[in-house]
Design an enzyme around this catalytic site. Structure first.
Site, PDB file in Angstrom:
ATOM      1  N   ASP A  28      25.297  42.161  39.665  1.00  9.95           N
ATOM      2  CA  ASP A  28      26.033  43.415  39.447  1.00  9.95           C
ATOM      3  C   ASP A  28      25.070  44.609  39.408  1.00  9.95           C
ATOM      4  OD1 ASP A  28      28.649  44.747  38.648  1.00  9.95           O
ATOM      5  OD2 ASP A  28      27.334  45.352  37.006  1.00  9.95           O
ATOM      6  N   LYS A  54      24.590  47.879  42.072  1.00  9.81           N
ATOM      7  CA  LYS A  54      24.475  49.301  41.697  1.00  9.81           C
ATOM      8  C   LYS A  54      23.199  49.900  42.297  1.00  9.81           C
ATOM      9  CE  LYS A  54      27.071  48.561  37.462  1.00  9.81           C
ATOM     10  NZ  LYS A  54      27.033  48.083  36.092  1.00  9.81           N
TER      11      LYS A  54
HETATM   12  N1  LIG Z   1      35.010  46.784  33.456  1.00 11.30           N
HETATM   13  C1  LIG Z   1      34.054  47.663  33.639  1.00 11.30           C
HETATM   14  O1  LIG Z   1      33.388  48.097  32.698  1.00 11.30           O
HETATM   15  C2  LIG Z   1      33.756  48.160  35.002  1.00 11.30           C
HETATM   16  C3  LIG Z   1      34.340  47.583  36.102  1.00 11.30           C
HETATM   17  N2  LIG Z   1      34.051  48.056  37.351  1.00 11.30           N
HETATM   18  C4  LIG Z   1      34.668  47.408  38.481  1.00 11.30           C
HETATM   19  O2  LIG Z   1      36.082  47.540  38.402  1.00 11.30           O
HETATM   20  C5  LIG Z   1      36.684  46.479  39.139  1.00 11.30           C
HETATM   21  C6  LIG Z   1      37.816  45.885  38.318  1.00 11.30           C
HETATM   22  O3  LIG Z   1      37.298  45.288  37.168  1.00 11.30           O
HETATM   23  P1  LIG Z   1      38.285  44.576  36.126  1.00 11.30           P
HETATM   24  O4  LIG Z   1      39.526  45.358  36.014  1.00 11.30           O
HETATM   25  O5  LIG Z   1      37.478  44.317  34.935  1.00 11.30           O
HETATM   26  O6  LIG Z   1      38.587  43.200  36.885  1.00 11.30           O
HETATM   27  P2  LIG Z   1      39.824  42.208  36.645  1.00 11.30           P
HETATM   28  O7  LIG Z   1      39.355  40.869  37.042  1.00 11.30           O
HETATM   29  O8  LIG Z   1      40.377  42.410  35.280  1.00 11.30           O
HETATM   30  O9  LIG Z   1      40.932  42.712  37.691  1.00 11.30           O
HETATM   31  C7  LIG Z   1      40.766  42.592  39.062  1.00 11.30           C
HETATM   32  C8  LIG Z   1      42.114  42.824  39.709  1.00 11.30           C
HETATM   33  O10 LIG Z   1      41.937  42.817  41.119  1.00 11.30           O
HETATM   34  C9  LIG Z   1      42.980  42.008  41.686  1.00 11.30           C
HETATM   35  N3  LIG Z   1      42.567  41.527  43.005  1.00 11.30           N
HETATM   36  C10 LIG Z   1      41.756  40.506  43.335  1.00 11.30           C
HETATM   37  N4  LIG Z   1      41.654  40.406  44.672  1.00 11.30           N
HETATM   38  C11 LIG Z   1      42.420  41.391  45.191  1.00 11.30           C
HETATM   39  C12 LIG Z   1      42.742  41.808  46.499  1.00 11.30           C
HETATM   40  N5  LIG Z   1      42.228  41.183  47.564  1.00 11.30           N
HETATM   41  N6  LIG Z   1      43.574  42.863  46.665  1.00 11.30           N
HETATM   42  C13 LIG Z   1      44.092  43.514  45.595  1.00 11.30           C
HETATM   43  N7  LIG Z   1      43.820  43.170  44.327  1.00 11.30           N
HETATM   44  C14 LIG Z   1      43.006  42.115  44.128  1.00 11.30           C
HETATM   45  C15 LIG Z   1      43.193  40.918  40.663  1.00 11.30           C
HETATM   46  O11 LIG Z   1      44.430  40.279  40.916  1.00 11.30           O
HETATM   47  P3  LIG Z   1      45.051  39.150  39.956  1.00 11.30           P
HETATM   48  O12 LIG Z   1      45.594  39.927  38.778  1.00 11.30           O
HETATM   49  O13 LIG Z   1      46.097  38.538  40.797  1.00 11.30           O
HETATM   50  O14 LIG Z   1      43.919  38.242  39.590  1.00 11.30           O
HETATM   51  C16 LIG Z   1      43.162  41.766  39.393  1.00 11.30           C
HETATM   52  O15 LIG Z   1      44.404  42.379  39.189  1.00 11.30           O
HETATM   53  C17 LIG Z   1      35.559  45.491  39.459  1.00 11.30           C
HETATM   54  O16 LIG Z   1      35.181  45.651  40.795  1.00 11.30           O
HETATM   55  C18 LIG Z   1      34.423  45.905  38.546  1.00 11.30           C
HETATM   56  O17 LIG Z   1      33.154  45.658  39.070  1.00 11.30           O
HETATM   57  C19 LIG Z   1      33.214  49.111  37.565  1.00 11.30           C
HETATM   58  C20 LIG Z   1      32.625  49.744  36.512  1.00 11.30           C
HETATM   59  C21 LIG Z   1      32.801  49.284  35.139  1.00 11.30           C
HETATM   60  N1  LIG Z   2      30.066  44.444  34.404  1.00  9.44           N
HETATM   61  C1  LIG Z   2      29.568  45.773  34.541  1.00  9.44           C
HETATM   62  C2  LIG Z   2      30.693  46.746  34.446  1.00  9.44           C
HETATM   63  C3  LIG Z   2      30.377  48.014  35.092  1.00  9.44           C
HETATM   64  O1  LIG Z   2      30.006  48.108  36.256  1.00  9.44           O
HETATM   65  C4  LIG Z   2      28.555  46.071  33.454  1.00  9.44           C
HETATM   66  O2  LIG Z   2      28.455  45.271  32.530  1.00  9.44           O
HETATM   67  O3  LIG Z   2      27.866  47.093  33.544  1.00  9.44           O
END
Ligand SMILES: NC(=O)C1=CN([C@@H]2O[C@H](COP(=O)(O)OP(=O)(O)OC[C@H]3O[C@@H](n4cnc5c(N)ncnc54)[C@H](OP(=O)(O)O)[C@@H]3O)[C@@H](O)[C@H]2O)C=CC1
Ligand SMILES: N[C@@H](CC=O)C(=O)O
Length: 376
Positions: free
Chosen positions: A235, A239
């Site tokens: 990850d 970045k």
């Molecule tokens: N949490 C954080 O602090 C941060 C997160 N991010 C990024 O944000 C993104 C989301 O993270 P997070 O919400 O924690 O992840 P989650 O695993 O909670 O959610 C991911 C979602 O994406 C859906 N999904 C998977 N494949 C597909 C697809 N092909 N098309 C559409 N939707 C899809 C999943 O579906 P289903 O519900 O069916 O499994 C789920 O709803 C990640 O890429 C992460 O790196 C970036 C910065 C910080």
């Molecule tokens: N998993 C990531 C979420 C943000 O990108 C982190 O821990 O920094």
């Protein structure tokens, strides 16, 4: 009133928080002359779409019900009971998404918001951009696939925003872009860019076992869906790659030196996520505790550090003085030091919460609002 239609891909922790932010900011956006119209929401299996694509979004009651349904692990199809939507399942949903992009792209600038954690969205995003859509991303994977994909996504740079891909809601990308636009050469970037690893290191310093701390980080919404993406350094490497590519370096993930905190035998092909969390992590507790104690005996702490110098990127553990800028970090905070001609002796420093659904979704929302100039 400016109408910004959007389609959300991914309604996990970040996606649902974004929908909640959109609903709770309705009156603020109204005073700014803006209306965010959510026309569709998809997950890995299905897609729900408003019945009247041209005029109406999914209403706020529907969006909040969607958040509830997904938070208890139910299918988006359950929302058919709520009425006022059409639903599609994969692979039909992929075709429907492109049909919507074609219908609304040129006419409205429809924003594709990628809050998934999947590599599969890159194909849809590229096609949607070709059809006149905009893109806002929290998902790092589309920006860290091939250089060819990266260039295609940035073919119209004004139409793409991805602040939350680095440092969650922190203004890292915006600051870097301003430095680049001003012609100020960037000599070096050093930072701690993992909320999860920051939290893990500071909690282990306080005497908690790694296995417990990683599970806590997952429930706090800091980790990737598979926490091995965080613990293996991938990850942070993503970045680093995004930052390096913004700086103009045409490199790929395999050019980055990455230090992993777990061995290959615990990798995704070998263990499931549950196995890793319940069994694998316990085997790592002692090693990390020993390393943290050894650093402490030298008056130091361990931090997972990202260094970008020219096109050279490295991410890995460093032993640093407790009282250094990176050593002082606590919890999920990130810090980034940017050294340039203008910021040579004293770097530009960006610091604050670097993970969590709230701050990440806030960063995504700010990106959506930031592209409003493109909308009539
Ligand atoms: N949490 C954080 O602090 C941060 C997160 N991010 C990024 O944000 C993104 C989301 O993270 P997070 O919400 O924690 O992840 P989650 O695993 O909670 O959610 C991911 C979602 O994406 C859906 N999904 C998977 N494949 C597909 C697809 N092909 N098309 C559409 N939707 C899809 C999943 O579906 P289903 O519900 O069916 O499994 C789920 O709803 C990640 O890429 C992460 O790196 C970036 C910065 C910080
Ligand atoms: N998993 C990531 C979420 C943000 O990108 C982190 O821990 O920094």
């Amino acid at each position: 009133m400016k109408n910004i239609p959007l389609i959300l891909m991914g309604c996990g922790g970040v996606g649902r928080q974004l929908l909640q932010h959109i609903v709770s900011c309705r009156s603020l956006h109204f005073t700014q002359g803006l209306c965010l119209r959510v026309v569709g929401v998809g997950d890995s299996k299905s897609l729900v779409v408003t019945e009247d694509l041209l005029h109406e979004g999914l209403n706020d009651g529907f969006l909040l019900e969607l958040c509830r349904v997904k938070s208890v692990g139910e299918s988006l199809l359950k929302l058919l009971d709520f009425g006022k939507c059409q639903a599609f399942v994969h692979p039909e949903s992929q075709g429907k998404i492109l049909e919507i992009a074609f219908q609304l792209g040129k006419k409205t600038g429809l924003v594709f918001v990628d809050c998934s954690a999947s590599s599969d969205t890159v194909a849809v995003l590229k096609q949607a951009i070709d059809m006149g859509c905009c893109a806002v991303m929290a998902n790092k994977k589309p920006l860290t696939s091939t250089m060819e994909d990266f260039k295609k996504l940035f073919i119209y740079p004004r139409r793409i925003r991805h602040e939350s891909t680095v440092g969650a809601g922190l203004p890292v990308i915006a600051s870097l872009n301003r430095i680049i636009s001003s012609g100020d050469p960037v000599h070096q970037i050093i930072g701690s860019l993992s909320g999860t690893l920051g939290y893990v290191m500071s909690e282990v310093e306080d005497g908690k076992p790694l296995s417990q701390v990683v599970r806590d980080a997952k429930s706090l919404g800091y980790t990737e869906p598979d926490p091995r993406d965080d613990l293996g350094g991938m990850d942070v490497a993503r970045k680093a790659l995004i930052l390096a590519r913004i700086l103009g370096h045409q490199i790929n993930l395999d050019s980055i030196q990455i230090e992993s905190l777990y061995p290959k035998e615990m990798g995704p092909g070998v263990m499931t996520v549950e196995d890793f969390l319940n069994r694998g992590l316990l085997l790592l507790d002692k090693d990390i505790q020993d390393r943290v104690e050894k650093a402490a005996s030298n008056g130091n702490v361990l931090r997972y550090v990202c260094v970008i110098m020219g096109s050279r990127c490295e991410v890995g553990i460093q032993e640093l003085p407790k009282n250094s800028p990176l050593g002082r970090l606590r919890g999920s905070d990130n810090v980034l030091e940017i050294y340039t001609r203008c910021y040579s002796k004293q770097p530009l420093v960006i610091q604050g919460a670097g993970a969590g659904n709230d701050t990440t979704a806030a960063g995504v929302l700010a990106d959506i609002v930031d592209i409003q100039d493109l909308f009539p």
